[in-house]
Design a protein around this motif. Structure first.
Motif, PDB file in Angstrom:
ATOM      1  N   ALA A  35     -60.571  10.166  13.582  1.00  0.00           N
ATOM      2  CA  ALA A  35     -61.892  10.726  13.872  1.00  0.00           C
ATOM      3  C   ALA A  35     -61.937  11.309  15.275  1.00  0.00           C
ATOM      4  N   SER A  36     -61.271  10.648  16.225  1.00  0.00           N
ATOM      5  CA  SER A  36     -61.235  11.165  17.596  1.00  0.00           C
ATOM      6  C   SER A  36     -60.554  12.521  17.640  1.00  0.00           C
ATOM      7  N   LEU A  37     -59.472  12.665  16.891  1.00  0.00           N
ATOM      8  CA  LEU A  37     -58.753  13.936  16.850  1.00  0.00           C
ATOM      9  C   LEU A  37     -59.595  15.006  16.147  1.00  0.00           C
ATOM     10  N   GLU A  38     -60.318  14.631  15.105  1.00  0.00           N
ATOM     11  CA  GLU A  38     -61.083  15.595  14.302  1.00  0.00           C
ATOM     12  C   GLU A  38     -62.416  15.988  14.948  1.00  0.00           C
ATOM     13  N   GLN A  39     -62.833  15.246  16.000  1.00  0.00           N
ATOM     14  CA  GLN A  39     -64.161  15.527  16.560  1.00  0.00           C
ATOM     15  C   GLN A  39     -64.255  16.925  17.151  1.00  0.00           C
ATOM     16  N   LEU A  40     -63.146  17.525  17.506  1.00  0.00           N
ATOM     17  CA  LEU A  40     -63.152  18.863  18.082  1.00  0.00           C
ATOM     18  C   LEU A  40     -62.832  19.944  17.045  1.00  0.00           C
ATOM     19  N   VAL A  62     -64.599  12.806   7.917  1.00  0.00           N
ATOM     20  CA  VAL A  62     -63.902  11.748   8.661  1.00  0.00           C
ATOM     21  C   VAL A  62     -64.805  11.192   9.758  1.00  0.00           C
ATOM     22  N   LEU A  63     -65.488  12.083  10.473  1.00  0.00           N
ATOM     23  CA  LEU A  63     -66.379  11.647  11.544  1.00  0.00           C
ATOM     24  C   LEU A  63     -67.542  10.822  10.994  1.00  0.00           C
ATOM     25  N   SER A  64     -68.093  11.246   9.857  1.00  0.00           N
ATOM     26  CA  SER A  64     -69.207  10.497   9.252  1.00  0.00           C
ATOM     27  C   SER A  64     -68.769   9.095   8.865  1.00  0.00           C
ATOM     28  N   LYS A 108     -71.332  17.240  -0.618  1.00  0.00           N
ATOM     29  CA  LYS A 108     -70.667  17.179   0.688  1.00  0.00           C
ATOM     30  C   LYS A 108     -69.422  16.315   0.555  1.00  0.00           C
ATOM     31  N   PRO A 109     -68.344  16.713   1.239  1.00  0.00           N
ATOM     32  CA  PRO A 109     -67.131  15.902   1.151  1.00  0.00           C
ATOM     33  C   PRO A 109     -67.307  14.548   1.814  1.00  0.00           C
ATOM     34  N   ARG A 110     -66.706  13.537   1.215  1.00  0.00           N
ATOM     35  CA  ARG A 110     -66.734  12.182   1.770  1.00  0.00           C
ATOM     36  C   ARG A 110     -65.344  11.585   1.675  1.00  0.00           C
ATOM     37  N   VAL A 111     -65.067  10.671   2.577  1.00  0.00           N
ATOM     38  CA  VAL A 111     -63.772  10.000   2.557  1.00  0.00           C
ATOM     39  C   VAL A 111     -63.688   9.118   1.312  1.00  0.00           C
ATOM     40  N   THR A 112     -62.586   9.278   0.569  1.00  0.00           N
ATOM     41  CA  THR A 112     -62.411   8.487  -0.654  1.00  0.00           C
ATOM     42  C   THR A 112     -61.236   7.527  -0.575  1.00  0.00           C
ATOM     43  N   LYS A 118     -68.484   6.968  11.882  1.00  0.00           N
ATOM     44  CA  LYS A 118     -69.819   6.603  12.352  1.00  0.00           C
ATOM     45  C   LYS A 118     -70.389   5.456  11.520  1.00  0.00           C
ATOM     46  N   GLU A 119     -70.165   5.518  10.200  1.00  0.00           N
ATOM     47  CA  GLU A 119     -70.627   4.444   9.326  1.00  0.00           C
ATOM     48  C   GLU A 119     -69.957   3.122   9.689  1.00  0.00           C
ATOM     49  N   LYS A 120     -68.690   3.191  10.099  1.00  0.00           N
ATOM     50  CA  LYS A 120     -67.956   1.984  10.496  1.00  0.00           C
ATOM     51  C   LYS A 120     -68.246   1.566  11.937  1.00  0.00           C
ATOM     52  N   LYS A 121     -69.096   2.410  12.623  1.00  0.00           N
ATOM     53  CA  LYS A 121     -69.501   2.141  14.005  1.00  0.00           C
ATOM     54  C   LYS A 121     -68.300   2.046  14.939  1.00  0.00           C
ATOM     55  N   LEU A 122     -67.383   3.005  14.761  1.00  0.00           N
ATOM     56  CA  LEU A 122     -66.190   3.066  15.597  1.00  0.00           C
ATOM     57  C   LEU A 122     -66.420   4.074  16.722  1.00  0.00           C
TER      58      LEU A 122
END
Length: 904
Positions: free
Chosen positions: A492-497, A506-508, A470-474, A511-515
């Motif tokens: 992440a807000s822009l990508e949520q849709l 990006v969303l994951s 699975k892709p992850r932010v690097t 979420k990990e950063k609790k933003l």
């Protein structure tokens, strides 16, 4: 039909060979394999031509007993017998280990005690005077010879009676023309017994006719003590051997005993009830209290805890579980309470599948075992011929006494029992497969276990095998106008849709950063380009480079050779990462790079494989640039890129045609044809249902280091088997000539039958003991702490380092592994990209990996279609090499029983 049978009455490899031959003669039998240690037989037959009763009758006609055995066993105690050195109590909810050899051991112990009770005074009376021990006067002198002999006979008869099994089996097989180990014991001890009775008659005749010379001559020709000692020592050896066999299945025993007796079910009204674990049904809501064992496979509905899965996967570190996580049966809950929804129960649970796999592997026969079987099939008749020839030569040709020649014949018979040959392979395989299970390496057959030690080339799928899948932010590269957290929050807000796969990465991360996510106004998705929207009064654009160029974003023009953003984007692309460009109010805001990151242990595993002299080939459908980047990171010898899923099997076949022994490591779904084609197919991952069908070895932890463990374990087991076979052959090669008296004319050495019996028993115990050394096996040369991150940092720490560097371009995570990897090792397939089309099909109704397998099979059955089906995403990624109408694709899935909601 493939079916397993219990076989009774076998005592040596000659027996198992005879059973195999008898069943193999039946019309309709494709393959038959008999395991002496497990007392089982696996038969592959045409059920339209043959029935299980026919097979059982063939075994019975051969002189043995047989009955069908149901292999699937419930971890909660539904089954009756595991069949391979272990059993499960049939009592409801039981988790108690029941050793199927317990009854046999108890019987042997009784026989042994009785044998020693009568053999000790027998030995004292018969041989006490030779050692200078005081012997009652009633047993001394020619005048008491008949009393002396008759007392020995009376003490011998109880020993013969309690060990009558050897005579019953031995003579039955002799009359059927298939002599076995019991035959050798029966004939040898019978000869001593019958000759002793003959001697009693001679002495009685001598006393009655005043022939004291005849009495004195025959007083020293009694062999009752030899007959009793042979039976006692053989039984002692069998007792020790059987007890040792029990230790070979300790791994299965531990797994079986992990299953809890009860489960706590939550009723619809919220109340709790404790029920037997085997009564749990799919869909039941269960409460798992802290410290309790999980009774079934399920999904967490509520709660958070860490779960110890070490007994199943070998992973020592507890795994965090929260809502949506999967929990496995027999894993142990940590400090938090969990509510789980039962998914797989009884025989479908992961624990039951593991037990069944280990059992089947333990009962299977490696090709190397056929060598011992072939020899054993002719060994016993040959030994009987040698014993008879030795007796005749010593008595008639050389002219020795009858008693001397008889002792020679008996010694040859009892020292030659081929027990060690029959045990050499199965005990090592049983211990080896059990040890593999402890490390989370499930080996399906003895054939796979043997073949793995010859592997010289390992082919690795990239996605999900070398990488996480699975892709992850690097990389995070914000401009100087944004701090890292704000930048991630906006992106992440822009990508949520967005429905783009990288949006999830990006969303994951956010979420990990609790933003928290911000509301987006006027959102618009531009297919193939990117997205746009307004956040807090600012207009944001995100997408690929071409999209931002079309929008005339400042600082990102292709004509600007000095653009730092272009330089950063090209660098990230060269590292196999996908850059996502973000702009705010017509100016660059930053770049987020995402990639399917390499697993932390992949580089260490490949390094270990290369250290073992194994060539490592990475096989991937990705483009050349990504393949080159991942290949450099992990240190693969060769990378083959741009390979379609259906062509992976062809690549494996080409390597085999070059004379290489190939192990293919993949995820067991889209790699199934390649896994089947390879000499050894190794499935990565907990996708048990699908992986088991196509692979020879399953790695529970989805860790490449376990592939190294599997190969090293194979080498250790085969080395152990060869040691066992060597000593078994060496022992018989040395023992038979010595027993036949070849050294007697030169050195005066003659083997007493009692010593021969002790030596034969000792050889079997030695073989089993040697195999038990495999219990101490540990993988060598594996550094699981090595990963692909900079020294001392994990992949997550690398991103944090970039966060802390607030320069507009951030930092680099490039860390290319040293080695001999070069661009000429990259092989790019020449298929025209213009002829390949990709589609995504959304599918409803898939509930498990069996569903995935059905949909995969339906779609891949269409000419020109290659499908990768995801249960989690409820979709199928299609690669089309020709134009296939959507209605054809939809019909294939609908006919398989599932619903297609969209095709994009």
């Amino acid at each position: 039909m493939k079916q397993t049978f219990n076989v009774t009455g076998m005592s040596c490899s000659a027996c198992s060979s005879h059973v195999e031959k008898s069943v193999a003669k039946l019309e309709g039998v494709r393959e038959v394999s008999v395991n002496l240690l497990a007392a089982s037989m696996k038969v592959d037959y045409d059920e339209s031509m043959l029935t299980a009763d026919d097979i059982c009758r063939a075994v019975e006609h051969a002189g043995y007993g047989a009955s069908p055995k149901d292999i699937p066993v419930s971890a909660q105690g539904r089954g009756s017998s595991c069949g391979v050195g272990c059993g499960i109590s049939s009592a409801p909810g039981a988790k108690t280990y029941v050793n199927p050899m317990a009854g046999e051991i108890k019987n042997m112990k009784f026989r042994l005690i009785v044998s020693f009770i009568f053999m000790i005074p027998l030995m004292y009376i018969a041989m006490g005077h030779m050692m200078g021990l005081p012997v009652p006067a009633i047993f001394v002198g020619a005048e008491n010879a008949v009393i002396f002999a008759f007392t020995q006979l009376l003490l011998t008869l109880p020993v013969v009676y309690v060990n009558r099994k050897y005579y019953i089996n031995g003579y039955r097989m002799l009359f059927k023309g298939a002599p076995n180990m019991d035959t050798l014991i029966a004939v040898g001890s019978s000869a001593a017994l019958v000759y002793g009775i003959f001697v009693i008659y001679q002495m009685a005749y001598g006393q009655g006719h005043g022939r004291i010379d005849l009495v004195e001559h025959y007083m020293h020709d009694l062999y009752f003590e030899s007959a009793a000692m042979i039976l006692t020592l053989i039984t002692l050896g069998k007792f020790l051997e059987t007890r040792s066999k029990g230790k070979t299945s300790e791994a299965i025993e531990k797994l079986v005993n992990l299953a809890p007796k009860t489960a706590v079910r939550i009723r619809e009204d919220g109340s709790e009830e404790e029920i037997p674990a085997q009564n749990v049904l799919p869909g039941d809501l269960l409460l798992i209290r802290p410290g309790a064992s999980v009774p079934v496979d399920g999904q967490v509905e509520e709660g958070h805890s860490s779960v110890d899965e070490s007994a199943l996967t070998g992973e020592s570190i507890p795994v965090e579980k929260s809502k949506g996580s999967t929990v496995l049966s027999a894993s142990i809950n940590g400090n938090g309470a969990l509510k789980i929804r039962a998914v797989k129960v009884g025989e479908d649970s992961t624990l039951s599948q593991i037990i069944r796999l280990v059992q089947e592997a333990s009962a299977s026969k490696a090709p190397i075992a056929k060598l011992a079987d072939k020899i054993s099939g002719i060994f016993v008749p040959t030994v009987m011929t040698i014993a008879l020839a030795a007796f005749l030569i010593w008595f008639f040709i050389i002219g020795e006494s009858f008693s001397f020649a008889l002792s020679i014949g008996i010694a040859v018979l009892v020292i030659s029992c081929p027990c060690a040959l029959g045990l050499a392979t199965p005990v090592a395989i049983m211990v080896g497969t059990g040890k593999g299970a402890q490390y989370g390496v499930l080996i399906k057959s003895g054939d796979a276990l043997e073949t793995a030690h010859k592997v010289d080339t390992v082919v690795l799928d990239k996605t999900g095998t070398i990488t996480m899948g699975k892709p992850r932010v690097t990389d995070i590269l914000p401009s100087g106008n944004f701090d890292p957290d704000t930048f991630i929050q906006i992106c992440a807000s822009l990508e949520q849709l967005s429905e783009h796969p990288l949006a999830g990465a990006v969303l994951s991360y956010a979420k990990e950063k609790k933003l928290s996510l911000l509301p987006v106004d006027h959102f618009q998705a531009v297919p193939g380009r990117g997205i746009r929207g307004d956040i807090n009064g600012h207009h944001y654009i995100a997408g690929n480079l071409k999209f931002l160029e079309e929008e005339h974003i400042q600082g990102i023009s292709q004509n600007d050779d000095n653009s730092p953003w272009l330089e950063a984007g090209n660098r990230l692309s060269g590292e196999g990462k996908t850059p996502l460009y973000f702009a705010c109010d017509n100016a660059m805001a930053g770049i987020i790079a995402a990639a399917d990151v390499v697993k932390p242990t992949s580089a260490a595993a490949i390094k270990a494989l290369k250290h073992m002299g194994i060539k490592v080939v990475m096989l991937t459908g990705d483009n050349q640039r990504t393949a080159r980047a991942v290949g450099k990171i992990v240190g693969a010898d060769t990378v083959i890129s741009d390979v379609l899923p259906q062509d992976k099997e062809k690549e494996v076949r080409q390597l085999q045609e070059k004379g290489q022994c190939v192990a293919m490591v993949g995820d067991g779904i889209n790699d199934a044809p390649a896994l089947t084609r390879a000499d050894v197919g190794i499935a990565i991952g907990a996708g048990m249902d699908v992986a088991i069908e196509s692979a020879d070895i399953v790695l529970m932890k989805s860790d490449l280091l376990d592939a190294v463990t599997a190969i090293q374990l194979s080498k250790a087991v085969i080395r152990n088997i060869k040691e066992n076979l060597f000593w078994a052959f060496f022992y018989n090669s040395l023992g038979i000539p010595l027993a036949a008296g070849l050294l007697y004319p030169l050195l005066g050495l003659k083997l007493n039958p009692m010593i021969g019996a002790a030596a034969m028993s000792f050889s079997s115990v030695c073989v089993v003991t040697n195999a038990l050394r495999l219990k101490f096996f540990k993988p060598k040369g594996i550094d699981s702490t090595e990963d692909c991150a900079p020294s001392g940092q994990t992949a997550e720490a690398k991103v944090t380092t970039i966060f802390q560097d607030k320069a507009p371009l951030g930092g680099s995570t490039q860390n290319l592994a040293p080695g001999n990897f070069s661009d000429e090792n990259i092989i790019e397939k020449n298929e025209s990209e213009e002829s390949v089309m990709e589609k995504t099909m959304m599918i409803e109704g898939m509930m498990c990996n069996h569903c995935v397998a059905h949909v995969t099979k339906a779609l891949n059955g269409i000419d020109g279609v290659s499908a990768v089906v995801s249960l989690e995403d409820k979709n199928a990624k299609l690669t089309l090499t020709k134009d296939v109408p959507d209605d054809v694709l939809i019909k294939a899935v609908t006919d398989a029983g599932y619903e297609v909601t969209a095709v994009r």
